[in-house]
Design a protein around this motif. Sequence first.
Motif, PDB file in Angstrom:
ATOM      1  N   VAL A 132       0.818  -1.227  -0.145  1.00  0.00           N
ATOM      2  CA  VAL A 132       0.166  -0.022  -0.023  1.00  0.00           C
ATOM      3  C   VAL A 132       0.799   1.298  -0.051  1.00  0.00           C
ATOM      4  CG1 VAL A 132      -1.717   1.304   1.479  1.00  0.00           C
ATOM      5  CG2 VAL A 132      -1.870  -1.183   1.268  1.00  0.00           C
ATOM      6  N   PRO A 133       0.761   2.164  -0.787  1.00  0.00           N
ATOM      7  CA  PRO A 133       1.656   3.233  -0.976  1.00  0.00           C
ATOM      8  C   PRO A 133       1.394   4.164  -0.061  1.00  0.00           C
ATOM      9  CG  PRO A 133      -0.160   3.566  -2.610  1.00  0.00           C
ATOM     10  CD  PRO A 133      -0.504   2.326  -1.923  1.00  0.00           C
ATOM     11  N   GLY A 134       1.467   3.969   1.380  1.00  0.00           N
ATOM     12  CA  GLY A 134       1.433   4.947   2.262  1.00  0.00           C
ATOM     13  C   GLY A 134       2.740   4.774   3.050  1.00  0.00           C
ATOM     14  N   PHE A 135       3.424   5.786   3.120  1.00  0.00           N
ATOM     15  CA  PHE A 135       4.628   5.911   4.027  1.00  0.00           C
ATOM     16  C   PHE A 135       4.236   5.764   5.600  1.00  0.00           C
ATOM     17  CE2 PHE A 135       8.506   7.971   6.134  1.00  0.00           C
ATOM     18  CZ  PHE A 135       9.563   7.505   5.285  1.00  0.00           C
ATOM     19  N   PRO A 136       5.097   4.977   6.405  1.00  0.00           N
ATOM     20  CA  PRO A 136       6.379   4.333   5.987  1.00  0.00           C
ATOM     21  C   PRO A 136       6.049   2.903   5.583  1.00  0.00           C
ATOM     22  CG  PRO A 136       5.897   4.328   8.366  1.00  0.00           C
ATOM     23  CD  PRO A 136       4.544   5.161   7.897  1.00  0.00           C
ATOM     24  N   LEU A 137       5.298   2.401   5.305  1.00  0.00           N
ATOM     25  CA  LEU A 137       5.072   0.882   4.719  1.00  0.00           C
ATOM     26  C   LEU A 137       6.036   1.055   3.470  1.00  0.00           C
ATOM     27  CD1 LEU A 137       1.279   0.280   4.772  1.00  0.00           C
ATOM     28  CD2 LEU A 137       2.821  -0.281   6.346  1.00  0.00           C
ATOM     29  N   ASP A 138       6.496  -0.409   3.012  1.00  0.00           N
ATOM     30  CA  ASP A 138       7.292  -0.347   1.867  1.00  0.00           C
ATOM     31  C   ASP A 138       6.751   0.176   0.738  1.00  0.00           C
ATOM     32  OD1 ASP A 138       8.697  -1.901   3.588  1.00  0.00           O
ATOM     33  OD2 ASP A 138       7.838  -3.563   2.937  1.00  0.00           O
ATOM     34  N   GLY A 139       5.378   0.195   0.611  1.00  0.00           N
ATOM     35  CA  GLY A 139       4.793   0.803  -0.857  1.00  0.00           C
ATOM     36  C   GLY A 139       5.027   2.130  -0.676  1.00  0.00           C
TER      37      GLY A 139
ATOM     38  N   GLN B  62      -0.991   5.284  11.496  1.00  0.00           N
ATOM     39  CA  GLN B  62      -1.204   7.030  11.444  1.00  0.00           C
ATOM     40  C   GLN B  62      -0.052   7.564  12.344  1.00  0.00           C
ATOM     41  OE1 GLN B  62      -3.404   9.288  10.986  1.00  0.00           O
ATOM     42  NE2 GLN B  62      -2.744  10.560  12.517  1.00  0.00           N
ATOM     43  N   GLN B  63       0.439   6.960  13.524  1.00  0.00           N
ATOM     44  CA  GLN B  63       1.435   7.380  14.359  1.00  0.00           C
ATOM     45  C   GLN B  63       2.842   7.294  13.778  1.00  0.00           C
ATOM     46  OE1 GLN B  63       1.919   5.476  17.965  1.00  0.00           O
ATOM     47  NE2 GLN B  63       0.524   7.155  19.275  1.00  0.00           N
ATOM     48  N   ALA B  64       3.227   6.263  12.838  1.00  0.00           N
ATOM     49  CA  ALA B  64       4.318   5.973  12.352  1.00  0.00           C
ATOM     50  C   ALA B  64       4.462   7.186  11.134  1.00  0.00           C
ATOM     51  CB  ALA B  64       4.562   4.422  11.968  1.00  0.00           C
ATOM     52  N   ALA B  65       3.394   7.248  10.518  1.00  0.00           N
ATOM     53  CA  ALA B  65       3.483   8.228   9.253  1.00  0.00           C
ATOM     54  C   ALA B  65       3.727   9.362   9.619  1.00  0.00           C
ATOM     55  CB  ALA B  65       2.142   8.020   8.488  1.00  0.00           C
TER      56      ALA B  65
ATOM     57  N   ARG C 228      12.150  16.331   1.037  1.00  0.00           N
ATOM     58  CA  ARG C 228      10.860  16.771   1.966  1.00  0.00           C
ATOM     59  C   ARG C 228       9.403  16.680   1.293  1.00  0.00           C
ATOM     60  NH1 ARG C 228      11.871  22.039   5.455  1.00  0.00           N
ATOM     61  NH2 ARG C 228       9.637  22.355   5.921  1.00  0.00           N
ATOM     62  N   ARG C 229       9.408  16.910   0.033  1.00  0.00           N
ATOM     63  CA  ARG C 229       8.166  17.266  -0.320  1.00  0.00           C
ATOM     64  C   ARG C 229       7.611  15.631  -0.621  1.00  0.00           C
ATOM     65  NH1 ARG C 229       7.499  19.864  -6.123  1.00  0.00           N
ATOM     66  NH2 ARG C 229       5.365  18.849  -6.607  1.00  0.00           N
ATOM     67  N   ALA C 230       8.694  14.573  -1.108  1.00  0.00           N
ATOM     68  CA  ALA C 230       8.397  13.070  -1.495  1.00  0.00           C
ATOM     69  C   ALA C 230       7.730  12.863  -0.156  1.00  0.00           C
ATOM     70  CB  ALA C 230       9.586  12.711  -2.068  1.00  0.00           C
ATOM     71  N   THR C 231       8.589  13.053   0.955  1.00  0.00           N
ATOM     72  CA  THR C 231       8.116  12.327   2.169  1.00  0.00           C
ATOM     73  C   THR C 231       6.864  12.867   2.706  1.00  0.00           C
ATOM     74  OG1 THR C 231      10.475  12.430   2.807  1.00  0.00           O
ATOM     75  CG2 THR C 231       8.823  11.739   4.470  1.00  0.00           C
ATOM     76  N   ARG C 232       6.612  14.107   2.396  1.00  0.00           N
ATOM     77  CA  ARG C 232       5.266  14.792   2.798  1.00  0.00           C
ATOM     78  C   ARG C 232       4.119  14.044   2.066  1.00  0.00           C
ATOM     79  NH1 ARG C 232       2.108  19.230   1.523  1.00  0.00           N
ATOM     80  NH2 ARG C 232       3.595  19.770  -0.096  1.00  0.00           N
ATOM     81  N   ILE C 233       4.041  14.003   0.764  1.00  0.00           N
ATOM     82  CA  ILE C 233       3.087  13.247  -0.027  1.00  0.00           C
ATOM     83  C   ILE C 233       2.892  11.921   0.381  1.00  0.00           C
ATOM     84  CG2 ILE C 233       2.411  12.819  -2.227  1.00  0.00           C
ATOM     85  CD1 ILE C 233       3.855  15.382  -3.230  1.00  0.00           C
ATOM     86  N   ALA C 234       4.079  11.230   0.495  1.00  0.00           N
ATOM     87  CA  ALA C 234       3.913   9.769   0.885  1.00  0.00           C
ATOM     88  C   ALA C 234       3.143   9.598   2.344  1.00  0.00           C
ATOM     89  CB  ALA C 234       5.054   8.952   0.820  1.00  0.00           C
TER      90      ALA C 234
ATOM     91  N   LEU D 159       1.375  11.615   3.575  1.00  0.00           N
ATOM     92  CA  LEU D 159      -0.265  12.028   3.598  1.00  0.00           C
ATOM     93  C   LEU D 159      -0.998  10.905   3.170  1.00  0.00           C
ATOM     94  CD1 LEU D 159      -0.367  15.468   2.098  1.00  0.00           C
ATOM     95  CD2 LEU D 159      -1.360  14.588   4.283  1.00  0.00           C
ATOM     96  N   PHE D 160      -0.472   9.854   1.876  1.00  0.00           N
ATOM     97  CA  PHE D 160      -1.191   8.751   1.697  1.00  0.00           C
ATOM     98  C   PHE D 160      -1.022   7.797   3.001  1.00  0.00           C
ATOM     99  CE2 PHE D 160      -1.765   8.505  -2.933  1.00  0.00           C
ATOM    100  CZ  PHE D 160      -1.433   9.660  -3.325  1.00  0.00           C
ATOM    101  N   GLY D 161      -0.043   7.506   3.582  1.00  0.00           N
ATOM    102  CA  GLY D 161      -0.097   6.785   4.559  1.00  0.00           C
ATOM    103  C   GLY D 161      -1.036   7.052   6.057  1.00  0.00           C
ATOM    104  N   ARG D 162      -1.109   8.468   5.998  1.00  0.00           N
ATOM    105  CA  ARG D 162      -2.290   8.696   6.973  1.00  0.00           C
ATOM    106  C   ARG D 162      -3.651   8.389   6.586  1.00  0.00           C
ATOM    107  NH1 ARG D 162      -0.262  14.434   9.373  1.00  0.00           N
ATOM    108  NH2 ARG D 162      -1.851  14.001  10.681  1.00  0.00           N
TER     109      ARG D 162
END
Length: 374
Positions: free
Chosen positions: A160-167, A227-230, A183-189, A191-194
Amino acid sequence: MRRGFNLFSIGGIKISIHYTWFVVLGLVVWSLAVEHFPHAYPDFSKVTIWLVSLAAALLLFVSVLLHELSHSFVANRMGLGIRGITLFIFGGIAHLGKEPDDPGTEFKVAVAGPVCSLALAVIFFVAYLALVTEFGRTPVVAILEYLWYVNAALVAFNLVPGFPLDGGRLLRAILWKRTKDIRRATRIASLFGRGFAILLILAGLFEIFVTRDFGGIWLVLIGMFLQQAAEGSYQQVLMRNALSGVRVRQTMTTDVVHVSPELTLAELVESFFFKYRFNSYPVVDGPSLVGMVDLEQVRRVPREEWHSVTVGDVMTPISEGLALRPDDDAVDALTKMLKSGWGMLPVAEGERLLGILTRRDVMTLLKIKTDLGT
Ligand SMILES: [Zn+2]
């Protein structure tokens, strides 16, 4: 958070288990024995059900371990120097150590885990098919069936493409390569995670309250954890950015109060804990830094013995890799502090104590840097 429980080492990687894992293991065995196997295999006796559930849960643990080891082996080959893994029940979240410096490395490290889980799913599936046609629905077949299914589920969940999962890491690597802005890449990834975390929580609540299936609690728990991890990983990237290039020597305190190993605990309490109000002290013998002592270690000794027990008897020896070097990265030092549970760590060159670094030292510098927007 003190570290977990050490198990063993493979290829220089120390494997430990976080204490919460045992609770989750118990829950997994219980839910397999009460829900899953009695429905899937109604002919099994009670004893067989529990044994099969325990074996299945332990092999799930081995599967998660292999998943994490694949990430770590690749990370080590890319020079990230990962020395330990702490296992949680869900793969793909307990990735410790240094963060990758470029998107290519991030991609390779992130993809290794799901590839391993996919290979396991295929192996277990083939074994399951072979045995079920040969011998029918035996206990071993029940375990294999669960294992192929759960490894396939690990692949799906982790992709699943949500940071911090592998996807999410794969997504971040792709965005990072495109935008050249971690920084931007992490913010978007993130947001998907959350977003995914919130979906899981809502689905879990729906299951509990609408379909009256208490199994939904799993989804809520995983969602909250994610949610916490993201959020945490995004904060960590911001911090890493703000503190990039800062060395321990630039932020440490050089005016250090240290104690001698020969001091009794009574003297330590009277002349140091009461007087200076630090919670821990470096222990110095002649010219050499030999250990660290904290309030907790003193508290474990009964008060009647404070006049006979010395600092040297209770301290944590420095040989356990506790000391920082002046050229260490400040963020890595902070990570080490958080992982080791110490509020401050000594900074030494060889055996000579140069200073101490406290969490507050690093956090104050971070606050100044973020306030100034640099
Ligand atoms: Zn993973």
